[in-house]
Design an enzyme around this catalytic site. Structure first.
Site, PDB file in Angstrom:
ATOM      1  N   ARG A  77       4.695  10.359  -4.144  1.00  0.00           N
ATOM      2  CA  ARG A  77       3.271  10.226  -3.812  1.00  0.00           C
ATOM      3  C   ARG A  77       3.090   9.303  -2.606  1.00  0.00           C
ATOM      4  O   ARG A  77       4.065   8.788  -2.052  1.00  0.00           O
ATOM      5  CB  ARG A  77       2.497   9.719  -5.026  1.00  0.00           C
TER       6      ARG A  77
ATOM      7  N   GLU B 106       7.291   7.485 -14.838  1.00  0.00           N
ATOM      8  CA  GLU B 106       6.545   6.229 -14.700  1.00  0.00           C
ATOM      9  C   GLU B 106       5.892   5.835 -16.028  1.00  0.00           C
ATOM     10  O   GLU B 106       5.889   4.676 -16.415  1.00  0.00           O
ATOM     11  CB  GLU B 106       5.458   6.424 -13.635  1.00  0.00           C
TER      12      GLU B 106
ATOM     13  N   ASP C  92       9.364   2.270  -5.782  1.00  0.00           N
ATOM     14  CA  ASP C  92       8.804   2.641  -7.080  1.00  0.00           C
ATOM     15  C   ASP C  92       8.984   4.124  -7.357  1.00  0.00           C
ATOM     16  O   ASP C  92       9.296   4.537  -8.460  1.00  0.00           O
ATOM     17  CB  ASP C  92       7.312   2.258  -7.158  1.00  0.00           C
TER      18      ASP C  92
ATOM     19  N   ASP D 131       9.421  -3.612  -9.937  1.00  0.00           N
ATOM     20  CA  ASP D 131      10.273  -2.485 -10.310  1.00  0.00           C
ATOM     21  C   ASP D 131      11.733  -2.817  -9.986  1.00  0.00           C
ATOM     22  O   ASP D 131      12.636  -2.579 -10.788  1.00  0.00           O
ATOM     23  CB  ASP D 131       9.856  -1.216  -9.547  1.00  0.00           C
TER      24      ASP D 131
ATOM     25  N   HIS E 154      10.342   7.346 -11.457  1.00  0.00           N
ATOM     26  CA  HIS E 154      10.087   5.912 -11.378  1.00  0.00           C
ATOM     27  C   HIS E 154      11.191   5.238 -12.193  1.00  0.00           C
ATOM     28  O   HIS E 154      11.268   5.436 -13.397  1.00  0.00           O
ATOM     29  CB  HIS E 154       8.755   5.631 -12.078  1.00  0.00           C
TER      30      HIS E 154
ATOM     31  N   TRP F 150       6.755  -9.860 -10.835  1.00  0.00           N
ATOM     32  CA  TRP F 150       6.962  -9.129  -9.585  1.00  0.00           C
ATOM     33  C   TRP F 150       7.592 -10.106  -8.575  1.00  0.00           C
ATOM     34  O   TRP F 150       8.724  -9.899  -8.136  1.00  0.00           O
ATOM     35  CB  TRP F 150       5.637  -8.540  -9.094  1.00  0.00           C
TER      36      TRP F 150
ATOM     37  N   GLU G 113       2.984   6.466  -1.735  1.00  0.00           N
ATOM     38  CA  GLU G 113       3.313   5.100  -2.091  1.00  0.00           C
ATOM     39  C   GLU G 113       4.738   4.799  -1.625  1.00  0.00           C
ATOM     40  O   GLU G 113       4.927   4.244  -0.569  1.00  0.00           O
ATOM     41  CB  GLU G 113       3.128   4.894  -3.599  1.00  0.00           C
TER      42      GLU G 113
HETATM   43  C1  BGC Z   1       3.637   1.227  -8.613  1.00  0.00           C
HETATM   44  C2  BGC Z   1       4.432   0.424  -9.600  1.00  0.00           C
HETATM   45  C3  BGC Z   1       4.150  -0.996  -9.308  1.00  0.00           C
HETATM   46  C4  BGC Z   1       2.714  -1.195  -9.635  1.00  0.00           C
HETATM   47  C5  BGC Z   1       2.226  -2.585  -9.569  1.00  0.00           C
HETATM   48  C6  BGC Z   1       2.203   1.006  -8.911  1.00  0.00           C
HETATM   49  O1  BGC Z   1       1.363   1.736  -8.131  1.00  0.00           O
HETATM   50  O2  BGC Z   1       3.989   2.553  -8.598  1.00  0.00           O
HETATM   51  O3  BGC Z   1       5.604   0.862  -9.975  1.00  0.00           O
HETATM   52  O4  BGC Z   1       4.995  -1.943  -9.852  1.00  0.00           O
HETATM   53  O5  BGC Z   1       1.880  -0.344  -8.892  1.00  0.00           O
HETATM   54  O6  BGC Z   1       1.512  -2.800 -10.624  1.00  0.00           O
END
Ligand code: BGC
Length: 722
Positions: A339, A607, A335, A348, A628, A401, A341
């Site tokens: 950060r 994003e 994504d 995505d 993103h 997703w 994550e």
């Molecule tokens: C991510 C997204 C992801 C989403 C899910 C986020 O925290 O960065 O890109 O698809 O969560 O809803």
């Protein structure tokens, strides 16, 4: 299962805390070597050296997979590196396997200790063989890398030159999951010079590299022994021009170099950062921009697509998409790269896969990831939210997703003619469809469960990340779409898909009965109309398209779509006779639009449509990535509609060229390398006419569709003046 007679997993016998271990084996070869092959991997990350030379040019090995089921090893030809007396050294760090991952502070998701395993096969010229394997005769010591975490950065002590070697310990761990490297190598791809030294209003010393990117900084410095030079990384400056790190959340992105009085060059070993700017703290010498280089790191992908047009802002948007892909294709489609994550979010990946496969050859890259998806898929066919799965069931099974399980393999088939991936993923695709079928009120409607909805759509309730489109509508629409692609996949594999054809008809019927009332979509949102049209779910296309156009006009010719609606929005307009409005949305410069972020100085895709608001305040402090790729999906409209290059047959053996022009542009030019050669499609205005120039690779056929005319052509150059 691998057939390599690997050694043993080895670890340090004492707890080194955060310090990265370095393992070593000294050995002699006393005959002439014909060939030597080294296979290595780690629970963690590793770098391997023979006699002081780094082996191979890959970084972040062994890459990121669903480690408990599939752990890649790399194989290196090291014939040239061996001498009579040898030192084989493996430096290891935590990486994805042992380090911190995701926002909940989890450590050691796959393993709680760093371990390495290796085997060196030597074949002598007299045809005798020898193997050196990791075992208890290896030694281990604390390395100069005092700390390294993917999110948080690295601390390096250049004073550690003498190592306190001690025997390594054997470590009991499965070897059956070892597989030879499947993915593309991760390598240092580019080096960018610093462009500006900035003193911020707060008095910070900041360096601008001019481009938001993923990688690390290589720094040259000579500073007194013991001085601690610190580098922090950030994507943007705040509205006052100060260094801004709040959007990194807990990711520290901090590198500390402990100096030794000598001149040194350093770059991190096991940590990467998402950044455009760095802030220097306690810098022990005068800052000279020449000493700072940003090293761009990503999977080694062959660039296949190029696009350009007469509007510079669109060209910058296109460049931002390319950079977004580079920054988020570091072994796994993530994504974001900055950060806490940086995960393989399925949604995505799914929305971007088509654009991605125009820009670069992502066949092998996505094949590896899809194998992980299959490996991590739940028993009931459900799909985790991120692959490799580090979230367990959290957030799993959302419509749009989980559909990555079907959409991504299908795209690899279309773009590359890769039928093998359809075979390999067929069960996984089917299991996802069956998972959905078992949800919902009845087997044709998916109106239950937790979904991300039209994520970040602008029409949702204030404070919500979810757009306004009914979740059941989105889920059922994707159910139909994935089922239709699954039928096509099965048909390509010559399987009997008749039961799924019946299922598909029933889903479409249920969708129409539930989500289209009196000829109107039950959700009066742009995304609802986009899905009904793009997935071919409505009978009254003309009216639904008109309604969509009306909604866009009501919103002053601006979009409201999030992750789900955006990728198809322009396609739906141009497919239904509203190409001019599609161009208007693309060329829109005010928020919300693609060009808004470009006008605000973005060098990657944001994003949020309004990551930085017109008054330069931030959308939010914590979920605000500036790299993103999801909205970069619009690149597939640039190649596929503006330049009009689409596959007529999987792999482009037959090509459709159908550019749609617009009076606001004076030219468009795109090219795409496919396995048969290079496709070129361009058009330009000339004396009141439009000149179309097309190049088709030899051995391919094409239909060139211009206005109401279709020209059937073979390989070669073709030109039309209309
Ligand atoms: C991510 C997204 C992801 C989403 C899910 C986020 O925290 O960065 O890109 O698809 O969560 O809803």
């Amino acid at each position: 299962m691998n057939s390599i007679p690997f050694g043993n997993w080895i670890i340090s016998s004492t707890d080194f805390g955060d310090v990265c271990p370095v393992f070593k084996k000294d050995f002699e070869t006393n005959k002439k070597i014909k060939k030597a092959d080294l296979c290595v991997t780690a629970l963690g990350l590793y770098e391997v050296y023979i006699n002081g030379s780094r082996v191979g040019n890959q970084v972040f090995t062994p890459g990121w997979t669903s480690y408990q089921k599939r752990l890649q090893y790399q194989r290196y030809d090291v014939t040239e590196l061996l001498q009579d007396i040898n030192e084989l050294v493996i430096l290891a760090g935590k990486g994805w396997c042992v380090g911190e991952l995701a926002w909940n502070g989890n450590h050691g998701i796959w393993n709680d200790v760093i371990s390495v395993i290796a085997v060196l096969h030597i074949q002598y010229t007299d045809d005798t063989r020898e193997s050196i394997v990791t075992d208890k005769d290896w030694q281990v010591a604390k390395s100069p890398v005092l700390y390294s975490e993917l999110y948080h950065g690295e601390t390096y002590d250049s004073n550690v030159t003498e190592f306190d070697w001690q025997p390594a310990a054997l470590y009991e761990h499965d070897k059956s999951s070892l597989i030879e490297q499947e993915g593309e190598p991760i390598v240092e791809q580019d080096r960018l010079h610093a462009v500006e030294l900035i003193q911020t209003p707060k008095g910070e010393t900041v360096i601008d590299f001019g481009q938001n990117l993923t990688g690390y900084v290589e720094v040259k410095l000579k500073a007194p022994k013991g001085a601690q030079a610190k580098i922090y990384h950030a994507e943007v400056l705040d509205k006052d021009g100060n260094f801004y790190t709040e959007n990194l959340r807990t990711a520290k992105q901090q590198v500390t170099i402990i100096c030794n009085g000598e001149e040194m060059t350093y770059k991190p070993h096991f940590s990467f950062q998402g950044f455009r700017y760095i802030r220097l703290e306690d810098w022990p010498e005068e800052v000279d921009l020449q000493n700072f280089t940003a090293v761009v790191v990503h999977s080694k992908l062959k660039r296949t697509g190029h696009f350009e047009c007469s509007e510079p802002l669109v060209n910058q948007l296109y460049q931002n998409i390319i950079w977004g892909q580079k920054g988020n294709f570091l072994d796994v489609p993530t994504d974001c790269p900055q950060r806490n994550e940086r995960l393989g979010w399925t949604g995505d990946a799914q929305v971007f896969v088509r654009a991605a496969s125009y820009n670069f050859d992502v066949n092998r890259f996505f094949t590896k990831w899809l194998h992980d998806l299959k490996a991590d898929q739940f028993e009931d066919g459900g799909v985790p939210a991120v692959i490799p799965n580090v979230l367990g069931k959290e957030g799993a099974n959302s419509a749009a997703w989980g559909d990555a399980a079907v959409i991504c393999p299908w795209q690899l088939y279309l773009s590359y003619g890769n039928q093998t991936i359809l075979e390999q993923q067929f069960e996984s695709m089917k299991n996802w469809i069956e998972y959905i079928r078992a949800q919902g009120e009845n087997e044709f409607l998916w109106n239950t469960g937790e979904h991300y909805a039209d994520w970040l759509g602008l029409d949702g309730q204030a404070g919500s990340c979810k757009g306004a489109t009914d979740e059941g509508l989105i889920a059922t629409a994707y159910f139909a779409y994935s089922t239709s692609l699954f039928i096509k996949a099965g048909t390509a594999l010559q399987r009997d898909m008749s039961s799924y054809e019946r299922l598909y008809q029933n889903i479409v019927k249920a969708f129409r009965e539930t989500y289209i009332k009196d000829g109107k979509m039950t959700s009066q949102t742009q995304t609802a109309h986009v899905l009904a049209l793009y997935f071919d779910l409505c009978e009254n296309r003309v009216a639904i398209a008109k309604d969509l156009v009306e909604l866009i006009h009501q919103n002053k010719d601006k979009l409201t779509t999030g992750f789900v609606g955006t990728p198809y929005l322009l396609h739906v307009l141009s497919d239904n006779g509203y190409a001019e409005l599609a161009y208007t949305l693309l060329l829109q410069q005010e928020f919300p639009s693609w060009l808004y972020s470009v006008k605000m100085g973005a060098t990657t895709i944001w994003e949020h449509w309004d990551g930085i608001r017109p008054d330069r305040s931030m959308w939010s402090a914590d979920m605000n990535s500036f790299n993103h790729y999801a909205y970069g999906a619009v690149a597939d409209w640039m190649y596929g509609v503006m330049a009009g290059i689409k596959p007529g047959k999987p792999g482009y053996e037959h090509i459709i060229i159908q550019p749609i022009t617009d009076k606001r542009l004076s030219y468009v030019k795109a090219s795409l390398d496919v396995k048969y050669g290079t496709i070129v499609s361009s058009w330009r205005r000339e004396n009141g006419k439009t000149v179309y120039s097309v190049e088709i690779p030899e051995n391919c056929t094409a239909e060139i569709k211009l206005g109401n005319q279709t020209y059937e052509v073979h390989g070669g150059k073709h030109s039309y003046r209309i």
